[in-house]
Structure formats: structure tokens, C-alpha cells
Design an enzyme around this catalytic site. Sequence first.
Site, PDB file in Angstrom:
ATOM      1  N   ASP A 443       0.832  -1.213   0.000  1.00 47.00           N
ATOM      2  CA  ASP A 443       0.000   0.000   0.000  1.00 47.00           C
ATOM      3  C   ASP A 443       0.869   1.267   0.000  1.00 47.00           C
ATOM      4  OD1 ASP A 443      -2.346   1.444   0.109  1.00 47.00           O
ATOM      5  OD2 ASP A 443      -3.175   0.347   1.810  1.00 47.00           O
ATOM      6  N   ASP A 500     -10.953   2.078  -3.324  1.00 49.45           N
ATOM      7  CA  ASP A 500     -11.431   1.627  -2.017  1.00 49.45           C
ATOM      8  C   ASP A 500     -12.947   1.486  -2.014  1.00 49.45           C
ATOM      9  OD1 ASP A 500      -8.998   1.415  -0.883  1.00 49.45           O
ATOM     10  OD2 ASP A 500      -9.105   3.233   0.330  1.00 49.45           O
TER      11      ASP A 500
HETATM   12  C1  DGJ Z   1      -5.957   1.801   1.949  1.00 48.58           C
HETATM   13  C2  DGJ Z   1      -6.352   0.652   1.087  1.00 48.58           C
HETATM   14  O1  DGJ Z   1      -6.808   1.100  -0.145  1.00 48.58           O
HETATM   15  C3  DGJ Z   1      -7.372  -0.206   1.825  1.00 48.58           C
HETATM   16  O2  DGJ Z   1      -7.793  -1.257   0.995  1.00 48.58           O
HETATM   17  C4  DGJ Z   1      -6.745  -0.721   3.083  1.00 48.58           C
HETATM   18  O3  DGJ Z   1      -5.687  -1.583   2.779  1.00 48.58           O
HETATM   19  C5  DGJ Z   1      -6.245   0.440   3.914  1.00 48.58           C
HETATM   20  N1  DGJ Z   1      -5.385   1.309   3.162  1.00 48.58           N
HETATM   21  C6  DGJ Z   1      -5.521  -0.047   5.132  1.00 48.58           C
HETATM   22  O4  DGJ Z   1      -4.957   0.965   5.844  1.00 48.58           O
END
Ligand code: DGJ
Length: 697
Positions: A443, A500
Site C-alpha cells: 500500500d 477503495d
Molecule cells: C488503503 C487501502 O486502499 C485499503 O484497501 C486498506 O488496505 C487500507 N489502506 C488499510 O490501511
Amino acid sequence: MITPGQTWRLDGAETTLVFVACGHDNIDLAYLGPRLPQGEEGDVAAQLARYGRHENQLDNPPVQGLFPQPRHGLRDAVAMQLLYKGKLVDARFELVDVKCDDHRLTIRWAEQSTAMHAELDWDVEQYPAIRISLSFSAKHAEDIVVVRAPPLTIPLPRHIAQMTSFGGRWAKEMQPLAQPIESNAIEMRAIGGKPGFDPGSWLVFDDETDRQCLGMHCGSLDDQITRCGLDQEGRPFLSVEAVMPSGGISLPGQQKLFTRATIIRAGDHDALTRAFHNHAREHILPDRKGWPARKVHINSWEAVGFKLEESALKALADEAADLGIERFVLDDGWFKGRRSDNAGLGDWTVDKDVFPNGLQPLIEHVQALGMDFGLWVEPEMVSPDSDLYREHPDWCLGDGTAEPPTERNQLVLDLSRQQVFDHVLRAICALIDAHDIAYLKWDHNRRLPPGCSWQEDAAIRLKAQVREKYPEIEIESCSSGGGQISYPVLHNSHRVWPSDNNDPIERLSIMDGWSRFLPLEILGNHVGPERNPITGRQTSMDFRAKAALFGHMGVEADVRAMSDKDKTVLRDHIALYKQWRDILHSGDYWQLDHPDPHISAKMVTGGDRAIVLVAQTEFSPSFNTAPVRLKGLEPERSYQISLPRPWPRKARHYLADPERWEDGMVASGRLCRESGLALPLTHPETAWIITLEAVDI
Ligand code: DGJ
């Protein structure tokens, strides 16, 4: 020696490029289009494209071309601003040479007063992609600061009249915006290393009359401004400028300053999409040909968030395995001090308060259920509340102030410093060495501060080194969803997280945007909770599951809390995905046209089979929406058409002759294309999956 009028021709399998020297130390693009006959002379193409003088021009009219310089009198040209030994220099680049081989044209310019070089490459080696890069380098780099670099300029064919940019924001990525190309240039800024949120990185150009279109990708994690307009002589152009931080940047060591773009040309939008997908499959994604089937995921994030607890996670895994899920991904929250997004980044050891016996018992549990195990990391980041930061507060990228602003309570580690890079690499390797990990969700949740040009290279090197050491591990790139999706990132990724936002109504349009450029096998697509945490919208399991099927399917909801009915619906869709993932992940993608803008319809064809998804997201203005006309089928062949169960809730009532559909029907590819299928699509949250298999009759 280059003479004005001299031409160079490059041929890709279906495309020809003709370049012409146009005086003023410049080269122009005279032709970019379908491949010209063998023997067609480049200078004829250049002559046909040439305009005479008009009344309102300089005596020696300059051409914008590939490297416009303001000293020639060009309205849109950007002057290079340089400091040489601390003094502002009026940079003047002179053409030095042009080299052309079968696949590549390389043009070099030299700047006399600073011994700087500019080099421009147009390369058709990875056809259908035309790759373009402009770089600047300096012999005495230590004396030079680049305050403003000239953009990479791409003259567009004159018939191009419209640009569609794809941009948005967090949780609403890749929304198309079509605009006419006019003399007031459209300016698109991508700032802070999030080319997936900001517009300008993924573009489509077309001309409504003859459906010649171009697609373009100019994704970089550096700040960039993309401009599109008509030049002073009315020709459409695109330019991509790397934005320097205030005060400029120096070019350390042998570093070059790069700006890059990739163009793909095609006859229509479907062909363009297929060309983009093939390019990604063949040239961008790591070892794409050897990939195993894309496993169905369960991800802990929208299931339990930061509330991690070993027995609860094991129960989640039990339920997931029972649904047919094949991979368990433990998302954020498992490492030292990470009870919320306030703390912990940088300390990549398992939190003993949450997992007193480490992660191994959970991993073994997951594996005993027949699933493999994936883990979330965010290696480039550090929380001010972490051991790493307390020990090395100076390891962060700053913005020149003593306390750089945090975003999501985090800062970025300066990976361009060897010591920092080595530390992070060691930490990630130690984690992998200690655990049986099949998958990393990598991430990147905040913007980069301005002026971090070398961070992109370092971040990519870090991922590449992890891949090199652990080639069997699959890597997903995520950046608060689709914030960083770009070719440099995809070179080391097996999957991306497009958004997301798992609300199917939003997700369908986000996926439509990404699928224009990237194949479904790398686009993660998850069934979220019944009430979406971002939009607050509540949707049925049938709709969520169908929307998640076109992509790399996963589940990101608390499967323990689902009703038995929902579990059955989900289990059936997972089984359907497994039956069709070979086609979904290797076939040809077609976006289906429909007069109702709230119907998202697409299909994938592969060999004798095809699968279609049609989804209605709003309440339709008519009871009987237009039939959905299919594409990509062989007109003369007959296909068995089926509507696999489960069907959407209200649909049976509206479907003409459900018994007939239950058995399936046989129709020709032509009938499916010309007449289409009349499906009940009146209600929002109604989606159909249609499968087709060729039959010999
Ligand atoms: C942002 C990501 O896009 C989510 O899917 C998740 O992994 C969160 N970060 C976790 O902090």
C-alpha cells in the site's frame, strides 16, 4: 548534417510514423496513422501535410514540432529555466543529430552554455505501443539546477478533435470527461504521486467522423502537468511537463530527468482497449504468461478493520473456505503498535498484544483450509508514533519545513538514501523469511511532498528487489485504492486495487474506466459489506457478487455475519467466477453500448465462449429498456445462450418466458449483435450474467 525537409519513417505492424526536419532546430511529426504502403516515401507524406504561408505569421514561421523553443517565436513553448553556477541561464538548445533504425528515432540537442543535453526517443519496438521519452542530462551536473524543464510535446494528427480524460478522486477514480480540443488548452495536474486520482495520465483522443482513435498513458509519480489544446497554427497537441519543486532540482550523479508517454493507435474504441490490454499483458506485467489462475480473495479490511483477533480471523477463514475462497489476505493492523492509523508504520514486526504467538498459527490455520496467505504492508511510510521514527526522525522526505505535514498521520521515508532503502528492504525480507507468505498487498496511502523525483525510482527498485528475491510471491499495488496505477508501478505488480469503493454502483463505473486500459485479471474487484462504509448505500448480495465477477474477484466483508441466503448467493457466484476466470482473464474485452447511460454492459470473448455482465444502476425511465447488443461473436456461428443462476430478485417476474431462458436458447452471433437480448433492467441493482458457448448445429 540535417536539412529541412529531410524525413524519417518508422513502421510498427499496423502504424506508420513519419518525421520531418522543419528548421529551427526542430523535427515535426508529419504522419501518425495506419501503416502506409511499402515504398510510400516519407517526404510525400510530409509534403501532403504541409501548409503554405499565411498573412499573420512570422517571416520564418516556426513549427511547434517535437521540441518547441520560445526563442523561435512559439506561443505555447516553455523555456527551460536553469541555474548554472547559481546564475539564471537563457537555455538555447541546438539540434545535434538524429538517429533512426527500424524501430526507433532518437533526436539529440545540446545546450552550449551549460553542456546540457536533451534526448528524445520515439520507439515502436513494443508495437502497438509507441513509447516516447524526453530526457535531460548534464556533464557538469553539480553546477546545474533545473528550475523548469520543457515538456514532452506530442503533435497530434489534425483530425483528432476530442479528448477524454479519466480522473476523479479517492473512492471515485477514472471518471471519463470528454472535451473538445480548442485553442484554450485544457490543463490537467497530477500532484503528489497519485496519477490514478488526478486526470491527465490516461487519455483517449478521437474523431467522431472516422473513428480513428489514440490512447495515451503518461503516468509518473512525479508531479506533472498535462496540457491539450491547439497550437498557434491550429494543430492539436498534447504536452507533458514534469513539475519541479520550488527552487528547482539538481541532477545528482549521472541522473537524467525523464518525461515519458505511451501512445496506442486503433480504429475504434474496442480495438484500442484490446491493444492496451495486449500491451499490458505482453510488455508491462511481470511474466504474465506464467501466471496461475487468479485466486478468490478474502480481505480482512472491510470485514474487521483494525479489530484484529486471532480466533475471530480463524473463524473468518473457516467461513471463507466454505464459500470457495482460496486466499486469505490479512490487511492493515497486524504489526507493532498499529491499533489505528495513528501509529506503527515502519515497525514491521508482529504485534505481540494481538498475536501473542505470532502470525504462524493463523497462517497454518488458513493453509490447513486449503487457502494461501497474504499480508498487507506499506513499506515506504513511517508513523511519527513508531520506534523507527523515534530512532531516525531525519529519514523522512520533507517539504523544507522542520515539521512536514502528515497525511493519514504518516510521513514518507526517503528511499533515495541508501541507508534508508537498505533498512526497509531488510525489514520486508525478514518478514517474508519468517512467514509463509504467498502474496503481499503493498500500500501507499499518502501523497509525496513536492520535489521527490528520485523517490519513484527508489520505490520501484525496492519492489523489484523484493520480487527478484521472492519471485513466487504475488504483489498487489494499492494506493488508497487506485491512486498510483501507472506503468512504472505495474512493471512489478500482479494486481492493483482500483478503488477503495466497493459499492457496486460506484465500482461498476470505476471498473469501466480502468478496463478501458487494463485487463480484468489485474483489477481487484471485491464483494463488500451489505451497507457500504464509504457511500452508506445498501445493496443486495446478488448485485454485489455479479459486479465483482468482472475482475479479479474477492470478498471484503464479514462472511461470519452473512445470512445463509446471502452465503448461498455468494457461493454460487464464486463457483461461476471459477468456471469463467480463464476467459475473463485472457479474452478480448468489449464495452457494450446502450442508450441508457445507467446501464453498464461489457463482455469478454475467448475462443468458443463468451461471458457478459449487464447491470442497471438507476431506476430506468422506461419499463422496457433497449435490448443489449453483443459484440465480438462470430456472426455465422451459433451460440448456446444461458442466464446462469442465481437470477436477480425481481427479474423472474419481468422476464419473458422464464422457462425458455431456464433451458437456454441457441442463436447466431449475428442475431445477438443485431437484435440483442431483451433483459429486464428496469430496477436499480438488477444485474445479469449471460454466458455463450458456440455449438455446432
Ligand atoms: C488503503 C487501502 O486502499 C485499503 O484497501 C486498506 O488496505 C487500507 N489502506 C488499510 O490501511
